[in-house]
Design a protein around this motif. Structure first.
Motif, PDB file in Angstrom:
ATOM      1  N   LEU A 262       0.825  -1.204   0.000  1.00 35.03           N
ATOM      2  CA  LEU A 262       0.000   0.000   0.000  1.00 35.03           C
ATOM      3  C   LEU A 262       0.860   1.254   0.000  1.00 35.03           C
ATOM      4  O   LEU A 262       1.995   1.253   0.470  1.00 35.03           O
ATOM      5  CB  LEU A 262      -0.927   0.009   1.225  1.00 35.03           C
ATOM      6  N   HIS A 263       0.298   2.340  -0.508  1.00 37.37           N
ATOM      7  CA  HIS A 263       0.973   3.638  -0.503  1.00 37.37           C
ATOM      8  C   HIS A 263       0.354   4.512   0.573  1.00 37.37           C
ATOM      9  O   HIS A 263      -0.869   4.617   0.679  1.00 37.37           O
ATOM     10  CB  HIS A 263       0.844   4.319  -1.874  1.00 37.37           C
ATOM     11  N   PHE A 264       1.220   5.137   1.371  1.00 35.03           N
ATOM     12  CA  PHE A 264       0.752   6.038   2.421  1.00 35.03           C
ATOM     13  C   PHE A 264       1.208   7.439   2.065  1.00 35.03           C
ATOM     14  O   PHE A 264       2.394   7.714   1.989  1.00 35.03           O
ATOM     15  CB  PHE A 264       1.309   5.604   3.778  1.00 35.03           C
ATOM     16  N   CYS A 265       0.257   8.322   1.833  1.00 29.40           N
ATOM     17  CA  CYS A 265       0.570   9.681   1.374  1.00 29.40           C
ATOM     18  C   CYS A 265       0.898  10.573   2.571  1.00 29.40           C
ATOM     19  O   CYS A 265       1.756  10.238   3.365  1.00 29.40           O
ATOM     20  CB  CYS A 265      -0.595  10.224   0.560  1.00 29.40           C
ATOM     21  N   ALA A 266       0.185  11.660   2.751  1.00 28.89           N
ATOM     22  CA  ALA A 266       0.499  12.574   3.855  1.00 28.89           C
ATOM     23  C   ALA A 266       0.037  12.044   5.199  1.00 28.89           C
ATOM     24  O   ALA A 266       0.619  12.362   6.230  1.00 28.89           O
ATOM     25  CB  ALA A 266      -0.142  13.937   3.583  1.00 28.89           C
ATOM     26  N   ASN A 267      -0.998  11.228   5.181  1.00 28.11           N
ATOM     27  CA  ASN A 267      -1.589  10.783   6.445  1.00 28.11           C
ATOM     28  C   ASN A 267      -0.893   9.522   6.966  1.00 28.11           C
ATOM     29  O   ASN A 267      -1.059   8.430   6.413  1.00 28.11           O
ATOM     30  CB  ASN A 267      -3.087  10.511   6.250  1.00 28.11           C
ATOM     31  N   HIS A 268      -0.122   9.682   8.029  1.00 24.72           N
ATOM     32  CA  HIS A 268       0.495   8.545   8.708  1.00 24.72           C
ATOM     33  C   HIS A 268      -0.069   8.384  10.118  1.00 24.72           C
ATOM     34  O   HIS A 268       0.517   7.710  10.949  1.00 24.72           O
ATOM     35  CB  HIS A 268       2.015   8.742   8.789  1.00 24.72           C
ATOM     36  N   ILE A 269      -1.219   8.996  10.363  1.00 28.80           N
ATOM     37  CA  ILE A 269      -1.805   8.990  11.702  1.00 28.80           C
ATOM     38  C   ILE A 269      -2.797   7.838  11.827  1.00 28.80           C
ATOM     39  O   ILE A 269      -3.781   7.763  11.081  1.00 28.80           O
ATOM     40  CB  ILE A 269      -2.505  10.329  12.002  1.00 28.80           C
ATOM     41  N   ILE A 270      -2.536   6.940  12.771  1.00 31.57           N
ATOM     42  CA  ILE A 270      -3.416   5.793  13.013  1.00 31.57           C
ATOM     43  C   ILE A 270      -4.259   6.102  14.245  1.00 31.57           C
ATOM     44  O   ILE A 270      -3.724   6.212  15.351  1.00 31.57           O
ATOM     45  CB  ILE A 270      -2.597   4.507  13.245  1.00 31.57           C
ATOM     46  N   PRO A 271      -5.571   6.227  14.087  1.00 33.07           N
ATOM     47  CA  PRO A 271      -6.437   6.547  15.242  1.00 33.07           C
ATOM     48  C   PRO A 271      -6.701   5.309  16.093  1.00 33.07           C
ATOM     49  O   PRO A 271      -7.814   4.806  16.189  1.00 33.07           O
ATOM     50  CB  PRO A 271      -7.723   7.063  14.568  1.00 33.07           C
ATOM     51  N   HIS A 272      -5.658   4.823  16.722  1.00 33.94           N
ATOM     52  CA  HIS A 272      -5.754   3.583  17.497  1.00 33.94           C
ATOM     53  C   HIS A 272      -4.609   3.543  18.499  1.00 33.94           C
ATOM     54  O   HIS A 272      -3.680   4.345  18.444  1.00 33.94           O
ATOM     55  CB  HIS A 272      -5.675   2.369  16.572  1.00 33.94           C
TER      56      HIS A 272
ATOM     57  N   LEU B 268     -14.973 -11.661  18.258  1.00 32.76           N
ATOM     58  CA  LEU B 268     -15.959 -11.530  17.191  1.00 32.76           C
ATOM     59  C   LEU B 268     -16.628 -10.158  17.231  1.00 32.76           C
ATOM     60  O   LEU B 268     -16.836  -9.524  16.187  1.00 32.76           O
ATOM     61  CB  LEU B 268     -17.007 -12.636  17.314  1.00 32.76           C
ATOM     62  N   PHE B 269     -16.927  -9.684  18.437  1.00 32.53           N
ATOM     63  CA  PHE B 269     -17.561  -8.379  18.569  1.00 32.53           C
ATOM     64  C   PHE B 269     -16.633  -7.279  18.065  1.00 32.53           C
ATOM     65  O   PHE B 269     -17.059  -6.363  17.357  1.00 32.53           O
ATOM     66  CB  PHE B 269     -17.944  -8.129  20.029  1.00 32.53           C
ATOM     67  N   SER B 270     -15.345  -7.393  18.407  1.00 28.21           N
ATOM     68  CA  SER B 270     -14.372  -6.385  17.987  1.00 28.21           C
ATOM     69  C   SER B 270     -14.195  -6.381  16.474  1.00 28.21           C
ATOM     70  O   SER B 270     -14.187  -5.317  15.838  1.00 28.21           O
ATOM     71  CB  SER B 270     -13.019  -6.651  18.668  1.00 28.21           C
ATOM     72  N   VAL B 271     -14.057  -7.576  15.874  1.00 27.01           N
ATOM     73  CA  VAL B 271     -13.865  -7.676  14.420  1.00 27.01           C
ATOM     74  C   VAL B 271     -15.071  -7.103  13.680  1.00 27.01           C
ATOM     75  O   VAL B 271     -14.922  -6.331  12.720  1.00 27.01           O
ATOM     76  CB  VAL B 271     -13.624  -9.147  14.008  1.00 27.01           C
ATOM     77  N   LEU B 272     -16.264  -7.473  14.096  1.00 26.78           N
ATOM     78  CA  LEU B 272     -17.476  -7.029  13.411  1.00 26.78           C
ATOM     79  C   LEU B 272     -17.694  -5.528  13.567  1.00 26.78           C
ATOM     80  O   LEU B 272     -18.050  -4.844  12.603  1.00 26.78           O
ATOM     81  CB  LEU B 272     -18.690  -7.794  13.943  1.00 26.78           C
ATOM     82  N   THR B 273     -17.468  -4.994  14.766  1.00 27.59           N
ATOM     83  CA  THR B 273     -17.689  -3.562  14.972  1.00 27.59           C
ATOM     84  C   THR B 273     -16.630  -2.721  14.263  1.00 27.59           C
ATOM     85  O   THR B 273     -16.924  -1.622  13.794  1.00 27.59           O
ATOM     86  CB  THR B 273     -17.691  -3.206  16.475  1.00 27.59           C
ATOM     87  N   GLN B 274     -15.395  -3.229  14.161  1.00 29.90           N
ATOM     88  CA  GLN B 274     -14.343  -2.492  13.460  1.00 29.90           C
ATOM     89  C   GLN B 274     -14.696  -2.306  11.990  1.00 29.90           C
ATOM     90  O   GLN B 274     -14.381  -1.278  11.393  1.00 29.90           O
ATOM     91  CB  GLN B 274     -13.008  -3.227  13.567  1.00 29.90           C
TER      92      GLN B 274
ATOM     93  N   ILE C 282     -12.343   1.435  19.946  1.00 29.01           N
ATOM     94  CA  ILE C 282     -10.948   1.223  20.324  1.00 29.01           C
ATOM     95  C   ILE C 282     -10.845   0.587  21.715  1.00 29.01           C
ATOM     96  O   ILE C 282     -10.038  -0.319  21.935  1.00 29.01           O
ATOM     97  CB  ILE C 282     -10.173   2.556  20.258  1.00 29.01           C
ATOM     98  N   ILE C 283     -11.666   1.043  22.640  1.00 27.68           N
ATOM     99  CA  ILE C 283     -11.666   0.447  23.987  1.00 27.68           C
ATOM    100  C   ILE C 283     -12.079  -1.023  23.916  1.00 27.68           C
ATOM    101  O   ILE C 283     -11.466  -1.889  24.549  1.00 27.68           O
ATOM    102  CB  ILE C 283     -12.581   1.240  24.936  1.00 27.68           C
ATOM    103  N   LEU C 284     -13.111  -1.321  23.124  1.00 31.68           N
ATOM    104  CA  LEU C 284     -13.562  -2.707  22.967  1.00 31.68           C
ATOM    105  C   LEU C 284     -12.465  -3.573  22.341  1.00 31.68           C
ATOM    106  O   LEU C 284     -12.255  -4.720  22.753  1.00 31.68           O
ATOM    107  CB  LEU C 284     -14.823  -2.755  22.099  1.00 31.68           C
ATOM    108  N   ALA C 285     -11.761  -3.016  21.356  1.00 29.01           N
ATOM    109  CA  ALA C 285     -10.678  -3.762  20.708  1.00 29.01           C
ATOM    110  C   ALA C 285      -9.559  -4.066  21.697  1.00 29.01           C
ATOM    111  O   ALA C 285      -8.967  -5.155  21.677  1.00 29.01           O
ATOM    112  CB  ALA C 285     -10.134  -2.961  19.520  1.00 29.01           C
ATOM    113  N   ASN C 286      -9.268  -3.119  22.576  1.00 32.26           N
ATOM    114  CA  ASN C 286      -8.218  -3.331  23.579  1.00 32.26           C
ATOM    115  C   ASN C 286      -8.622  -4.339  24.641  1.00 32.26           C
ATOM    116  O   ASN C 286      -7.775  -5.051  25.174  1.00 32.26           O
ATOM    117  CB  ASN C 286      -7.839  -2.000  24.230  1.00 32.26           C
ATOM    118  N   LEU C 287      -9.911  -4.401  24.945  1.00 35.07           N
ATOM    119  CA  LEU C 287     -10.371  -5.346  25.961  1.00 35.07           C
ATOM    120  C   LEU C 287     -10.094  -6.789  25.555  1.00 35.07           C
ATOM    121  O   LEU C 287      -9.881  -7.644  26.419  1.00 35.07           O
ATOM    122  CB  LEU C 287     -11.877  -5.153  26.226  1.00 35.07           C
ATOM    123  N   TYR C 288     -10.079  -7.058  24.249  1.00 30.61           N
ATOM    124  CA  TYR C 288      -9.781  -8.416  23.792  1.00 30.61           C
ATOM    125  C   TYR C 288      -8.369  -8.834  24.184  1.00 30.61           C
ATOM    126  O   TYR C 288      -8.105 -10.006  24.459  1.00 30.61           O
ATOM    127  CB  TYR C 288      -9.955  -8.513  22.271  1.00 30.61           C
ATOM    128  N   PHE C 289      -7.446  -7.875  24.222  1.00 30.75           N
ATOM    129  CA  PHE C 289      -6.051  -8.181  24.575  1.00 30.75           C
ATOM    130  C   PHE C 289      -5.786  -8.023  26.072  1.00 30.75           C
ATOM    131  O   PHE C 289      -4.680  -8.294  26.530  1.00 30.75           O
ATOM    132  CB  PHE C 289      -5.099  -7.268  23.793  1.00 30.75           C
TER     133      PHE C 289
END
Length: 312
Positions: A168-178, A258-264, A276-283
């Motif tokens: 993939l090509h990443f242009c000006a945006n290198h900000i990951i909201p996570h 499953l909840f995290s994957v589907l909601t993402q 993001i909070i739900l995704a972190n709860l899995y870990f």
């Protein structure tokens, strides 16, 4: 944040923003994060230590517990330390190589974790449906081979994820909201076509989890049939008790995943900070809860842990 400009030297780094919308509260959020992580490390390393030291625990079931502990340590450690550095020290940057490594280990660890749960279901099936042949069907060597197969599957299925990101090509945006480099979160900030990334991630997720849940369901359908044929209520209770811990671990593992994957992918109406909070709860939650569940429900392990605690 949208006006943030990257210099050429920044092209080899991404910026993790943590939990957008809750930046002011991230220090407070880090408190449960760090507590959950420390408890999970203590619990899982205790399982590894006790099983390693006690010859009487060198059995298939306890080897599987060690494999589960290793996958829990891998997945949580691939995510939580970097998130805590972000929360505490505002260390938001992560190299592209570091990001790809994180993607691989967190997804490979989750896939291997699922494979261990399938092997545990097989272990319970043999223990209840073929108890007289248990010692010959599931030896320590057989469990080691099954663990190796699960590891190889995880590597082969997950390795394409970071490789697909490299195209993939990443242009000006290198900000990951996570708080960490999730495959789909990184793909979404690229300025290229991410259809292949989306499809591969979704198909692999459902194939792996779908296959594993199907195998687990088949095992438990056979277990249920065997239990229903038992006339003794005490034998009923004993058979069900042997499966309780495994069922609890499955619920704590698969439900948030499953909840995290589907909601993402499909939760466009849900606030980003909630996702993001739900995704972190899995870990955070399964690695912390799993050793507690087995410590409480497995008498032999509980007694051995208690012995070492009394020595301290």
């Amino acid at each position: 944040m949208a006006a943030f400009n990257f210099t050429p030297s920044d092209s080899s780094t991404f910026i993790l923003m943590g939990i957008p919308g809750l930046e002011a509260a991230q220090v407070w959020i880090s408190i449960p994060f760090s507590i959950f992580y420390i408890v999970s490390l203590l619990g899982n390393f205790t399982v590894l230590f006790v099983v390693g030291k006690e010859q009487t625990l060198h059995k298939p079931m306890y080897l599987l517990l060690c494999m589960l502990a290793l996958t829990d340590i891998t997945t949580s450690t691939s995510v939580v330390p970097k998130a805590l550095c972000l929360f505490w020290f505002n260390l938001k940057s992560i190299t592209v190589a570091g990001c790809l490594i994180q993607v691989f280990f967190l997804h490979a660890g989750s896939t291997a974790h699922s494979a261990v749960l399938v092997t545990m279901a097989l272990d319970r099936y043999v223990a209840i449906c073929k108890p007289l042949r248990y010692a010959t069907i599931l030896t320590n060597a057989q469990i080691a081979k099954l663990g190796l197969v699960g590891l190889i599957r995880a590597v082969l299925c997950i390795l394409p994820l970071p490789l697909l990101l490299t195209r993939l090509h990443f242009c000006a945006n290198h900000i990951i909201p996570h708080t960490y480099c999730d495959h789909i979160a990184v793909a979404k900030i690229s300025c290229g076509d991410i259809t292949v990334n989306n499809m591969y991630g979704l198909v692999m997720g459902f194939l792996i989890i779908g296959l594993d849940l199907t195998l687990i369901a088949l095992s438990y359908s056979q277990i249920t049939r065997a239990v229903l044929r038992i006339s003794s209520k005490n034998a009923h209770q004993k058979a069900l008790n042997t499966c309780t811990a495994h069922i609890c671990v499955m619920l704590t593992s698969y439900t948030p995943y499953l909840f995290s994957v589907l909601t993402q992918r499909f939760g466009q109406g849900i606030a980003p900070h909630v996702l993001i909070i739900l995704a972190n709860l899995y870990f955070l939650l399964p690695p912390m809860i799993n050793p507690i569940i087995y410590g409480v429900k497995t008498k032999e392990l509980r007694e051995k842990v208690g012995k070492y605690i009394c020595r301290m």
